[in-house]
Design a protein around this motif. Structure first.
Motif, PDB file in Angstrom:
ATOM      1  N   ARG A  25       0.697  -1.410  -0.063  1.00 43.46           N
ATOM      2  CA  ARG A  25      -0.466  -0.139   0.916  1.00 43.46           C
ATOM      3  C   ARG A  25       0.961   1.644  -0.195  1.00 43.46           C
ATOM      4  O   ARG A  25       0.468   2.382  -0.882  1.00 43.46           O
ATOM      5  CB  ARG A  25      -1.080   0.414   1.043  1.00 43.46           C
ATOM      6  N   GLU A  80     -12.375  -2.643  -0.326  1.00 39.18           N
ATOM      7  CA  GLU A  80     -11.606  -1.617  -1.680  1.00 39.18           C
ATOM      8  C   GLU A  80     -12.223  -1.436  -2.523  1.00 39.18           C
ATOM      9  O   GLU A  80     -11.344  -0.081  -3.083  1.00 39.18           O
ATOM     10  CB  GLU A  80      -9.914  -1.817  -1.084  1.00 39.18           C
ATOM     11  N   VAL A 182     -13.941   0.921  10.696  1.00 37.92           N
ATOM     12  CA  VAL A 182     -13.513   1.361   9.198  1.00 37.92           C
ATOM     13  C   VAL A 182     -14.476   1.556   8.722  1.00 37.92           C
ATOM     14  O   VAL A 182     -14.278   2.880   7.954  1.00 37.92           O
ATOM     15  CB  VAL A 182     -13.726  -0.090   8.594  1.00 37.92           C
ATOM     16  N   SER A 185     -13.778   6.381   9.191  1.00 39.10           N
ATOM     17  CA  SER A 185     -12.582   5.763   8.007  1.00 39.10           C
ATOM     18  C   SER A 185     -13.765   6.501   7.141  1.00 39.10           C
ATOM     19  O   SER A 185     -13.192   7.727   6.281  1.00 39.10           O
ATOM     20  CB  SER A 185     -11.506   5.367   8.121  1.00 39.10           C
ATOM     21  N   PRO A 192      -4.721   7.677   9.454  1.00 33.38           N
ATOM     22  CA  PRO A 192      -3.924   6.795   8.599  1.00 33.38           C
ATOM     23  C   PRO A 192      -3.454   6.457   9.335  1.00 33.38           C
ATOM     24  O   PRO A 192      -2.875   4.864   8.744  1.00 33.38           O
ATOM     25  CB  PRO A 192      -3.014   7.393   7.142  1.00 33.38           C
ATOM     26  N   GLN A 195      -4.862   2.648  10.409  1.00 31.07           N
ATOM     27  CA  GLN A 195      -5.568   1.369   9.645  1.00 31.07           C
ATOM     28  C   GLN A 195      -4.351   0.204  10.452  1.00 31.07           C
ATOM     29  O   GLN A 195      -5.169  -0.967  10.133  1.00 31.07           O
ATOM     30  CB  GLN A 195      -4.659   1.247   8.231  1.00 31.07           C
ATOM     31  N   LYS A 196      -3.489   0.091  10.797  1.00 30.97           N
ATOM     32  CA  LYS A 196      -2.656  -0.724  11.409  1.00 30.97           C
ATOM     33  C   LYS A 196      -3.333  -1.145  12.571  1.00 30.97           C
ATOM     34  O   LYS A 196      -3.652  -2.651  12.249  1.00 30.97           O
ATOM     35  CB  LYS A 196      -1.600  -0.646  11.848  1.00 30.97           C
TER      36      LYS A 196
END
Length: 216
Positions: A25, A80, A182, A185, A192, A195-196
């Motif tokens: 990514r 996605e 999610v 977001s 960002p 995200q992890k």
């Protein structure tokens, strides 16, 4: 014991998929990153299938819980590419999970209380976004209902079916938190850096829920 042996094999692959997903990514290779993401999720399909084969000596193709993992893996890619269809596919996955969890133990008032609380939390989290959703309001209301249903049934299993189900209960909680993040977001934007943690919670949820397939 079987699940622990599987984990010795699977956890390094999960960690590798996690690292590869974010490396790709960061390099702008979004299509390739989906392969890494789905590969990590597919390890839960393998865990559920292997566990069922060990316990029953046959493939779990008629088991709704197995299809939960399969649909989650497929939804990972679709989410996605197109968010709403991906969310609907995750909804179908949770419907399968609910069918499975419903049959593991009697459902009581505790599950109803957990469902009401978690659903209320979802509405509170998205109180600013809901009036702006328009035609998407219905699916965005239905999905938290299914997600809360999974949490409500899973959270009570350690009390109704035995302490062996604590990993599954924790997994449903991780899934709920991950999906709320999610959605937040997608609708409002999160830094960002989240995200992890989202991916850690999501894959942790799949890993923990698949544990139960080594018990059934």
């Amino acid at each position: 014991m079987g699940f622990l042996l599987y984990s010795v094999f699977a956890l390094p692959l999960w960690c590798s998929s996690f690292a590869l997903y974010f490396i790709l990514r960061r390099a702008g290779l979004m299509r390739e990153s989906l392969i890494a993401k789905c590969a990590g999720s597919f390890l839960s399909v393998a865990s559920a299938g292997a566990g069922y084969c060990v316990v029953y000596g046959e493939l779990p193709l008629a088991h709704p819980g197995f299809w939960f993992f399969v649909l989650c893996t497929a939804a990972d890619a679709l989410l996605e590419i197109s968010f709403v269809p991906g969310m609907l596919l995750f909804g179908a996955a949770h419907a399968c999970l609910i069918v499975w969890l419903w049959g593991l133990a009697p459902v009581g008032w505790g599950s109803l209380a957990v469902w009401l609380i978690s659903y209320a939390v979802a509405f509170w989290l998205f109180r600013k976004e809901l009036p702006k959703l328009g035609k998407l309001l219905v699916p965005f209301c239905l999905y938290p209902a299914l997600l809360s249903g999974s949490l409500a049934l899973g959270a009570m299993l350690p009390f109704t079916a035995g302490a062996d189900y604590w990993p599954l209960a924790l997994g449903t909680l991780c899934f709920f938190i991950s999906d709320m993040m999610v959605a937040k977001s997608e609708l409002s934007g999160l830094d960002p850096k989240w995200q992890k943690p989202i991916m850690l919670l999501y894959w942790g949820a799949l890993y923990l829920i698949s544990w139960a397939f080594w018990l059934i």
